[in-house]
Each structure stands twice: as C-alpha cells, then as structure tokens.
Design a protein around this motif. Sequence first.
Motif, short mmCIF file in Angstrom:
data_model
loop_
_atom_site.label_atom_id
_atom_site.label_comp_id
_atom_site.label_asym_id
_atom_site.label_seq_id
_atom_site.Cartn_x
_atom_site.Cartn_y
_atom_site.Cartn_z
N ILE A 62 0.83 -1.21 0.00
CA ILE A 62 0.00 0.00 0.00
C ILE A 62 0.86 1.25 0.00
N THR A 63 1.87 1.31 0.84
CA THR A 63 2.70 2.52 0.88
C THR A 63 3.49 2.69 -0.41
N LEU A 81 -6.47 0.06 3.82
CA LEU A 81 -5.66 0.92 4.68
C LEU A 81 -5.88 0.55 6.14
N TRP A 82 -7.13 0.30 6.48
CA TRP A 82 -7.46 -0.09 7.86
C TRP A 82 -6.91 -1.48 8.17
N PHE A 83 -7.15 -2.41 7.27
CA PHE A 83 -6.78 -3.79 7.52
C PHE A 83 -5.27 -3.95 7.73
N TYR A 84 -4.48 -3.31 6.91
CA TYR A 84 -3.03 -3.46 7.03
C TYR A 84 -2.46 -2.58 8.14
N GLY A 85 -3.15 -1.52 8.50
CA GLY A 85 -2.76 -0.71 9.65
C GLY A 85 -1.40 -0.06 9.49
N HIS A 90 -2.25 6.46 8.43
CA HIS A 90 -2.03 7.90 8.25
C HIS A 90 -2.86 8.46 7.09
N PHE A 91 -3.33 7.59 6.22
CA PHE A 91 -4.09 8.02 5.06
C PHE A 91 -5.59 7.99 5.29
#
Length: 129
Positions: A62-63, A81-85, A90-91
Amino acid sequence: MTTRLDYYRQLNTALNELCMKMVYQHPTHSEESNKELLDLFLELERSFDSNGDYALIGQQIITRIISHYPDITPQVHRDLLWFYGGDCLHFLGDEEIQKYQDLEERYYELNNNGSTCYRNLRAQAFNMH
C-alpha cells in the motif's frame, strides 16, 4: 457468508489484478521496480496461506502504491488501509478510523457464534444498507 479475512483477501485480489494490468507498462518506473511490486503481491498470498506476517507485506504494498503510483492510489480500497494498519492508517481520517474501530468491535461481539457476515456488517457500519 464472508468472513473478515475472506473479505480483505477479496479486496487484495482485486487490487492485485488492477496492478497486474497497470504496473507492467507504467511509464515512470523501471521494469525492475514494477516487478518488485507485483512480486510483493505473490509474497502476500503465500503469507496469507501460511498464516505469516501478511500485515507487514500489505503495508509495504500500500505505501509503495501511494508513494510511487499516484494513478493507482485512488483505486486502493480504503478498507485495505485499515486492515493493514501501521503507516497505512495515516491516510485515513479520524472519522473513518472511528467507524472501522466500531465495526471491529461489533464484529467481534457478534461473531461469537461464527455466523456473522463481515461484508454485511461493514455495509451497515458505513450506512450502505
């Protein structure tokens, strides 16, 4: 019924398929850089299957997409974004994070009997039903 992990794996598969279409011919990155991203998806799948540290690999994916592939970024499902934390959080906005926290709490409260469909619960939490 969709389990929590199945739901996120489906989102990840969709992102992988999108990247496979768009990344190989990406004009601003080397073939090697593009291959590294796609290889991370393969590593992620193996990690899911072996119960490895898929969150760390997912964060890397993701990053990397957000920092190197701005044309793909809008198509990254915010749930990932939530799942991988980690740095992915930050996004997300504060309100989104709160909704995800509420969703997780509700999911684990209701999932004692194992019959809770994560996809439906998520839709309710985000007022999609």
